[in-house]
Design a protein around this motif. Structure first.
Motif, mmCIF file in Angstrom:
data_model
loop_
_atom_site.group_PDB
_atom_site.id
_atom_site.type_symbol
_atom_site.label_atom_id
_atom_site.label_comp_id
_atom_site.label_asym_id
_atom_site.label_seq_id
_atom_site.Cartn_x
_atom_site.Cartn_y
_atom_site.Cartn_z
ATOM 1 N N SER A 1 0.837 -1.201 0.000
ATOM 2 C CA SER A 1 0.000 0.000 0.000
ATOM 3 C C SER A 1 0.866 1.243 0.000
ATOM 4 O O SER A 1 2.026 1.212 0.413
ATOM 5 N N LEU A 2 0.250 2.323 -0.459
ATOM 6 C CA LEU A 2 0.948 3.600 -0.519
ATOM 7 C C LEU A 2 -0.092 4.699 -0.497
ATOM 8 O O LEU A 2 -1.180 4.532 -1.076
ATOM 9 N N ARG A 3 0.222 5.813 0.157
ATOM 10 C CA ARG A 3 -0.675 6.956 0.132
ATOM 11 C C ARG A 3 0.023 8.141 -0.508
ATOM 12 O O ARG A 3 1.069 8.589 -0.023
ATOM 13 N N LEU A 4 -0.554 8.620 -1.573
ATOM 14 C CA LEU A 4 -0.041 9.811 -2.240
ATOM 15 C C LEU A 4 -0.746 11.046 -1.698
ATOM 16 O O LEU A 4 -1.938 10.990 -1.355
ATOM 17 N N SER A 5 -0.019 12.138 -1.624
ATOM 18 C CA SER A 5 -0.582 13.401 -1.188
ATOM 19 C C SER A 5 -0.377 14.449 -2.279
ATOM 20 O O SER A 5 0.598 14.392 -3.022
ATOM 21 N N CYS A 6 -1.284 15.385 -2.332
ATOM 22 C CA CYS A 6 -1.181 16.500 -3.273
ATOM 23 C C CYS A 6 -1.460 17.780 -2.481
ATOM 24 O O CYS A 6 -2.613 18.029 -2.094
ATOM 25 N N ALA A 7 -0.415 18.539 -2.240
ATOM 26 C CA ALA A 7 -0.559 19.814 -1.546
ATOM 27 C C ALA A 7 -0.973 20.873 -2.559
ATOM 28 O O ALA A 7 -0.272 21.097 -3.542
ATOM 29 N N ALA A 8 -2.111 21.478 -2.312
ATOM 30 C CA ALA A 8 -2.703 22.404 -3.289
ATOM 31 C C ALA A 8 -2.766 23.806 -2.714
ATOM 32 O O ALA A 8 -3.713 24.143 -2.024
ATOM 33 N N SER A 9 -1.768 24.606 -2.996
ATOM 34 C CA SER A 9 -1.782 25.993 -2.514
ATOM 35 C C SER A 9 -2.570 26.872 -3.483
ATOM 36 O O SER A 9 -2.565 26.651 -4.685
ATOM 37 N N GLY A 10 -3.256 27.838 -2.922
ATOM 38 C CA GLY A 10 -4.029 28.759 -3.750
ATOM 39 C C GLY A 10 -5.361 28.227 -4.221
ATOM 40 O O GLY A 10 -6.018 28.846 -5.068
ATOM 41 N N CYS A 11 -5.773 27.076 -3.700
ATOM 42 C CA CYS A 11 -7.029 26.467 -4.129
ATOM 43 C C CYS A 11 -8.233 27.101 -3.470
ATOM 44 O O CYS A 11 -8.184 27.507 -2.311
ATOM 45 N N SER A 12 -9.310 27.162 -4.225
ATOM 46 C CA SER A 12 -10.581 27.623 -3.696
ATOM 47 C C SER A 12 -11.690 26.825 -4.360
ATOM 48 O O SER A 12 -11.455 26.015 -5.255
ATOM 49 N N LEU A 13 -12.899 27.082 -3.913
ATOM 50 C CA LEU A 13 -14.051 26.381 -4.475
ATOM 51 C C LEU A 13 -14.127 26.594 -5.977
ATOM 52 O O LEU A 13 -14.494 25.699 -6.733
ATOM 53 N N SER A 14 -13.745 27.761 -6.432
ATOM 54 C CA SER A 14 -13.910 28.085 -7.847
ATOM 55 C C SER A 14 -12.881 27.432 -8.739
ATOM 56 O O SER A 14 -13.181 27.066 -9.880
ATOM 57 N N ASN A 15 -11.646 27.278 -8.247
ATOM 58 C CA ASN A 15 -10.605 26.763 -9.133
ATOM 59 C C ASN A 15 -10.156 25.346 -8.833
ATOM 60 O O ASN A 15 -9.404 24.769 -9.612
ATOM 61 N N CYS A 16 -10.600 24.784 -7.738
ATOM 62 C CA CYS A 16 -10.238 23.409 -7.393
ATOM 63 C C CYS A 16 -11.469 22.616 -6.985
ATOM 64 O O CYS A 16 -11.400 21.787 -6.075
ATOM 65 N N TYR A 17 -12.578 22.871 -7.629
ATOM 66 C CA TYR A 17 -13.807 22.200 -7.231
ATOM 67 C C TYR A 17 -13.662 20.681 -7.323
ATOM 68 O O TYR A 17 -14.085 19.939 -6.438
ATOM 69 N N THR A 18 -13.057 20.236 -8.399
ATOM 70 C CA THR A 18 -12.798 18.812 -8.561
ATOM 71 C C THR A 18 -11.291 18.593 -8.653
ATOM 72 O O THR A 18 -10.599 19.286 -9.395
ATOM 73 N N MET A 19 -10.822 17.641 -7.891
ATOM 74 C CA MET A 19 -9.414 17.258 -7.941
ATOM 75 C C MET A 19 -9.331 15.854 -8.507
ATOM 76 O O MET A 19 -10.100 14.967 -8.111
ATOM 77 N N GLY A 20 -8.412 15.676 -9.417
ATOM 78 C CA GLY A 20 -8.267 14.377 -10.052
ATOM 79 C C GLY A 20 -6.875 13.805 -9.872
ATOM 80 O O GLY A 20 -5.914 14.535 -9.647
ATOM 81 N N TRP A 21 -6.807 12.495 -9.946
ATOM 82 C CA TRP A 21 -5.541 11.787 -9.978
ATOM 83 C C TRP A 21 -5.432 11.080 -11.329
ATOM 84 O O TRP A 21 -6.390 10.421 -11.764
ATOM 85 N N PHE A 22 -4.286 11.215 -11.941
ATOM 86 C CA PHE A 22 -4.009 10.579 -13.222
ATOM 87 C C PHE A 22 -2.668 9.855 -13.114
ATOM 88 O O PHE A 22 -1.898 10.101 -12.199
ATOM 89 N N ARG A 23 -2.410 8.980 -14.057
ATOM 90 C CA ARG A 23 -1.115 8.308 -14.080
ATOM 91 C C ARG A 23 -0.675 8.078 -15.516
ATOM 92 O O ARG A 23 -1.487 8.012 -16.438
#
Length: 120
Positions: free
Chosen positions: A17-39
């Motif tokens: 198992s592994l847990r990935l993190s994504c630190a999102a600075s400057g995010c708000s409801l308007s610009n980060c409403y949906t966050m996705g993971w891709f590979r």
């Protein structure tokens, strides 16, 4: 300005198992409403893995991730997570998080990625 920084990648054995993190600075409801993971695996196109909406109440997963991966977010910490379990060698890839604003159909902000090699 939104910046996304992934962390948590690294070599893991199959079944682990592994847990990935994504630190999102400057995010708000308007610009980060949906966050996705891709590979993106070597020699292959980038593919969708999972997504989560602002409240965390709605998630979506690729068939390959269903039952093994879980996306979550902590808006107070401006961080999005991808918990991965029962990892397989075919999960080996660079993993990216991305942000999509409310009302937008495209992910327009991307992180630099984190490598996840899974050994057999």
């Amino acid at each position: 300005q939104v910046q996304l920084v992934e962390s948590g990648g690294g070599l893991v054995q199959a079944g682990g198992s592994l847990r990935l993190s994504c630190a999102a600075s400057g995010c708000s409801l308007s610009n980060c409403y949906t966050m996705g993971w891709f590979r993106q695996a070597p020699g292959k196109e980038r593919e969708f893995v999972a997504s989560i909406n602002w409240t965390g109440g709605r998630t979506s997963y690729a068939d390959s991730a269903k039952g093994r991966f879980s996306a979550s977010r902590d808006n107070a910490k401006s961080t999005v997570y991808l918990q991965m379990s029962s990892l397989k060698p075919e999960d080996t890839a660079a993993y990216y998080c991305a942000a999509r604003g409310s009302g937008s159909s495209e992910y327009n902000i991307w992180g630099q990625g984190t490598q996840v090699p899974v050994s057999s």
